[in-house]
Design a protein around this motif. Structure first.
Motif: not given
Length: 165
Positions: A90-119
């Motif tokens: 992945y690549r960050v395209v909007d620094a503002r959203s990447a900073t304020y949308a989720v607390p810790h971006l890499p772990s949020a993406i990893a958790q989402l990917a793992g859950t999505t793969l399970d589903v």
């Protein structure tokens, strides 16, 4: 006494000027806050910020980043287990959203990917998951892209490796 005062004043002015200059590399963006609230995003180059009023909160890396999900056993719709792992870029395209949308971006993406793969695996049989990894990849890419877009992230690629356990 006058010499010591002059040295302190010159050092203090030098420190303020040093804190005022922010250099941004071509592969990053800097989020600036004023009074603890978002003010602006600095693009590559040299910029001035007002010391004690503004601060460079975070440097956001805009180069492609990789998240790897380690191989582990996951359940499929027919109740069998398969060993699945994934890697996404992945690549960050909007620094503002990447900073304020989720607390810790890499772990949020990893958790989402793992859950999505399970589903995704829960909706298919073990045999079709092993044979059709491209279908899982397409499903993962579609769901991840739609979900992380508001976070200021663009998912470039997803690789899924599925084997029987």
């Amino acid at each position: 006494m006058l010499v010591a005062l002059t040295v302190v004043l010159v050092a203090g002015c030098g420190w303020v000027v040093f804190r005022s200059v922010v250099r941004v590399r071509p592969d990053e963006r800097v989020v600036v806050e004023r009074g603890g609230r978002f003010d602006r995003v600095l693009e590559p180059g040299t910029h001035w910020v007002v010391p004690f009023v503004q601060r460079a909160r975070l440097r956001v890396d805009t180069r492609p980043q990789e998240v790897a999900l380690p191989a582990r056993e996951r359940r499929t719709a027919d109740g069998l287990g398969v060993v699945a792992s994934a890697r996404l870029v992945y690549r960050v395209v909007d620094a503002r959203s990447a900073t304020y949308a989720v607390p810790h971006l890499p772990s949020a993406i990893a958790q989402l990917a793992g859950t999505t793969l399970d589903v995704a695996l829960e909706g298919t049989t073990a045999d079709s998951a092993v044979r059709d990894g491209h279908g899982l990849r397409r499903e993962l890419l579609a769901v991840l892209s739609d979900t992380v877009r508001p976070w200021g992230v663009d998912v470039h690629s997803v690789e899924v490796v599925v084997g029987s356990s």
